[in-house]
Design a protein around this motif. Structure first.
Motif, PDB file in Angstrom:
ATOM      1  N   GLY A 393       0.807  -1.208   0.000  1.00 24.63           N
ATOM      2  CA  GLY A 393       0.000   0.000   0.000  1.00 24.63           C
ATOM      3  C   GLY A 393       0.842   1.260   0.000  1.00 24.63           C
ATOM      4  N   LEU A 394       1.912   1.270   0.783  1.00 18.91           N
ATOM      5  CA  LEU A 394       2.793   2.437   0.832  1.00 18.91           C
ATOM      6  C   LEU A 394       3.478   2.667  -0.508  1.00 18.91           C
ATOM      7  N   GLY A 417       3.016   0.548   8.001  1.00 22.83           N
ATOM      8  CA  GLY A 417       4.111  -0.416   7.909  1.00 22.83           C
ATOM      9  C   GLY A 417       3.667  -1.861   7.841  1.00 22.83           C
ATOM     10  N   GLY A 418       2.521  -2.178   8.414  1.00 23.42           N
ATOM     11  CA  GLY A 418       2.025  -3.552   8.367  1.00 23.42           C
ATOM     12  C   GLY A 418       3.016  -4.551   8.938  1.00 23.42           C
ATOM     13  N   GLY A 424      11.054  -6.353  10.773  1.00 20.46           N
ATOM     14  CA  GLY A 424      12.254  -5.608  11.132  1.00 20.46           C
ATOM     15  C   GLY A 424      12.499  -5.505  12.619  1.00 20.46           C
ATOM     16  N   ALA A 425      11.799  -6.309  13.399  1.00 23.53           N
ATOM     17  CA  ALA A 425      11.904  -6.182  14.856  1.00 23.53           C
ATOM     18  C   ALA A 425      13.207  -6.740  15.420  1.00 23.53           C
ATOM     19  N   SER A 434      14.888  -0.053   8.596  1.00 22.99           N
ATOM     20  CA  SER A 434      15.261   1.180   7.895  1.00 22.99           C
ATOM     21  C   SER A 434      14.401   1.375   6.654  1.00 22.99           C
ATOM     22  N   TYR A 435      14.152   0.271   5.919  1.00 21.81           N
ATOM     23  CA  TYR A 435      13.307   0.391   4.730  1.00 21.81           C
ATOM     24  C   TYR A 435      11.882   0.771   5.115  1.00 21.81           C
ATOM     25  N   CYS A 436      11.359   0.171   6.168  1.00 22.04           N
ATOM     26  CA  CYS A 436      10.008   0.504   6.638  1.00 22.04           C
ATOM     27  C   CYS A 436       9.918   1.989   6.979  1.00 22.04           C
ATOM     28  N   GLU A 437      10.900   2.485   7.702  1.00 21.78           N
ATOM     29  CA  GLU A 437      10.910   3.899   8.088  1.00 21.78           C
ATOM     30  C   GLU A 437      11.012   4.808   6.867  1.00 21.78           C
TER      31      GLU A 437
END
Length: 645
Positions: A393-394, A417-418, A424-425, A434-437
């Motif tokens: 979605g992002l 972020g889903g 990434g936890a 980092s990619y999520c952020e």
């Protein structure tokens, strides 16, 4: 402290070549040459995208020097044939338009069909591309002539530099190794003079052909990572012996032909960044020529290492494929705009294992430039609803907004972020975080995107809004068997990864896909005693991603003492743990304090289908449109859907 990048952005002189900064694209094999080894438009446009982002030099990988290559060797640039000159000249001209230098990697390929295992003549040593032990004197002379002729050909094309590949088990480096080189003549290993003889003769022949018109870079292994291989001190002595014939030393490590060592060449997400920096620093201190280094070095690490005098420049490929504009973003003070590489190694997996063109998980257009170029700009601005703010979605929102559409993201939770938040936890998966952020920052900073958190967008509500296009990105539900809800010792892997559920000391993880393996590694690093089981055989544990990464995580699990058991079908839980049945039909009891299930996900087809009448154009993207959820699928389906509106 914020990095100003002034050291890595400073110009540098490499022999006759002046570089505008100290970032070079290291050679990779993108598999874009034609079947008969000629330049194609896909290669030209791939290079164009990379060099437009500001790197100082791009090195084209895998230029074969061999004369008369057989037909079964395909999609490698045939630098041993005169026919490559015409189109390669065009490639060089295009690169220079962007004020970027261009280099060609030269290497000799084995002409025997088949894999490395077919070349093994001595089981006591590693198998390599071409074993120098078995070369005749005439073959040695021929290879040197082939390299020199290929170099001269590259010079006529307009290349600025050459990369002579002597690492990872390639021919020149093999003469150095006492483990590989069994010769007893003047090319043997009785002295460093003999060990370096082939490389020195090779470099002398090349220099005789090109003079001082091109820079020569030599790619070296600081560490083969095999017992009996050259020590770092021997590598330094070798480097010193060839330093008067080269302009740049390129430091790497590892061996392609040895599976457990292959990940050290292209480090997966589980490894630290900059793994070759310290070796490169020791080599630089001992030679009088510039040194560059590979090994997941970040731009920040490179700047600091150059400042400290450990290296002179940095070479990278995956980071620049994930975002070719890394250098320009740093130059203009906007490093946060750079899309991070997650080191999933899908790019390498595509070319090396599937023999397909290179692709990137997070940069959906990389390698597909010629496929996207014919797509026209949208004829009109549309109103777009995106149901779900996960990876797909992002990406869809970012791309659709960049093409002029008005986008609304509906996310039922209180954050974007889903499943990337879970993925990434773990501490060793910071690249995913980092990619999520980055992905969240991108949509939050763009005009034309409205974000509605905490809103569950029912199909009838979306239909009432009158959107032109609806993209359904609701993800997939985890497969959680009933016993997890009935047994207080049992947990879904996502809750464990996110820290919502706390496990005991004896942990049983059921499901050995990539997620299960990563959870096992995370639990073992917390000091837990971990057993990992699955119905599949142990040699398939960790599958679902790139082979390099699978190799790496299985090795790490073994090193961590994780017990891995395959061929077990779960029957039930009992008071001590769980009961399984093996392939022989025997019961197997495994005691534990906690059970963690990692059974994958299942898309809710009924819920996805409920949105089909919400607009004229409706599409499902990400995990809700596939049976196996991957970040690659999420990003690419999201990107494609957003682009095609």
């Amino acid at each position: 402290m914020k990095t100003d990048y002034k050291h890595v952005l400073a110009p540098i002189q490499i022999g006759p070549m002046k570089l505008k900064n100290r970032v070079s694209f290291t050679p990779v094999w993108p598999s874009f040459a034609t079947a008969d080894g000629q330049v194609n438009q896909a290669l030209i446009e791939w290079v164009r995208e990379i060099v437009s982002g500001g790197c100082a030099c791009i090195n084209i990988g895998c230029g074969t020097v061999n004369r008369d290559l057989p037909a079964f060797i395909t999609h490698l640039l045939r630098m041993g044939e005169e026919s490559v000159v015409n189109e390669l000249s065009m490639l060089c001209d295009m690169t220079h338009m962007y004020n970027c230098k261009i280099g060609m990697e030269l290497f000799a390929i084995n002409l025997e069909a088949g894999g490395f295992e077919n070349r093994d003549k001595n089981a006591a040593k590693p198998v390599v591309e071409i074993d120098p032990t078995y070369l005749t004197k005439q073959q040695i002379k021929d290879y040197i002539e082939d390299f020199a002729n290929a170099a001269e050909r590259a010079m006529r094309c307009g290349f600025d530099s050459l990369v002579i590949h002597g690492a990872h088990g390639q021919l020149p480096g093999c003469f150095l190794s006492k483990l590989i080189n069994e010769r007893t003549d003047e090319y043997g290993t009785q002295s460093m003079e003999n060990r370096a003889r082939f490389t020195n003769e090779l470099l002398e022949a090349i220099r005789a052909k090109i003079g001082n018109k091109m820079a020569i870079e030599y790619r070296i292994n600081a560490n083969d990572m095999i017992e009996g291989s050259p020590t770092l001190e021997e590598v330094i002595e070798f480097a010193q012996s060839i330093s008067d014939k080269i302009d740049l030393l390129h430091v790497s490590r590892g061996m392609h032909s040895i599976q457990k060592l292959a990940p050290y060449i292209n480090q997966p997400i589980y490894f630290d960044h900059g793994i070759n920096l310290e070796d490169a620093a020791k080599i630089k201190a001992a030679v009088n020529i510039p040194v560059t280094v590979v090994g997941s070095v970040t731009l920040e690490q490179a700047d600091e290492a150059i400042k400290a005098g450990k290296i002179d420049m940095v070479s990278m490929a995956r980071g620049l494929m994930a975002d070719p504009y890394m250098v320009k973003n740093a130059k203009y003070g906007e490093p946060e705009k750079t899309r991070p590489c997650i080191r999933c190694n899908n790019c390498i997996h595509k070319t090396h294992y599937q023999l397909a063109p290179v692709r990137c998980t997070v940069n959906a257009e990389m390698g597909m430039e010629t496929l996207y170029q014919p797509i026209k700009e949208p004829k009109k601005q549309k109103r777009v609803a995106i149901i779900g703010g996960g990876a797909a979605g992002l990406e869809a929102a970012r791309v659709a907004a960049s093409r002029g559409h008005q986008v609304v993201i509906y996310e039922k939770s209180d954050c974007l972020g889903g499943v990337l938040n879970m993925a990434g936890a773990a501490e060793f998966k910071k690249d995913i975080k980092s990619y999520c952020e980055w992905s969240i920052r991108a949509v939050q900073s763009m005009d034309g995107i409205e974000i509605k958190l905490g809103v569950e967008a029912a199909p009838e509500m979306i239909k009432a809004e009158g959107y032109d296009t609806v993209l359904v990105s609701i993800g997939a539900a985890p497969i959680i068997p009933a016993f997890v809800h009935e047994d207080e010792r049992s947990f879904w892997v996502g809750d464990v990864e996110n820290g919502i559920a706390q496990t005991g000391h004896e942990v049983l993880i059921i499901g050995a896909g990539l997620t299960g393996c990563e959870a096992a590694l995370a639990q073992s690093r917390q000091g837990k005693s971990v057993t990992l089981v699955d119905m599949i055989s142990t040699d398939r544990f960790g599958s679902g991603g790139a082979t390099f990464n699978q190799i790496a995580i299985i090795n790490m699990l073994k090193d961590a003492g994780v017990k891995m058991l395959g061929g077990l079908k779960m029957l039930k839980t009992d008071e001590n743990g769980a009961v399984f049945e093996n392939e022989a039909g025997e019961k197997v009891n495994i005691a534990c304090d906690s059970m963690v299930v990692s059974f994958g996900v299942r898309a809710n087809d009924e819920l996805v289908g409920a949105y089909q009448d919400a607009a004229v154009d409706v599409a499902a993207i990400g995990d809700c449109n596939t049976r196996q959820g991957t970040l690659y699928n999420a990003v690419h389906t999201g990107h494609e859907a957003g682009y095609m509106i």
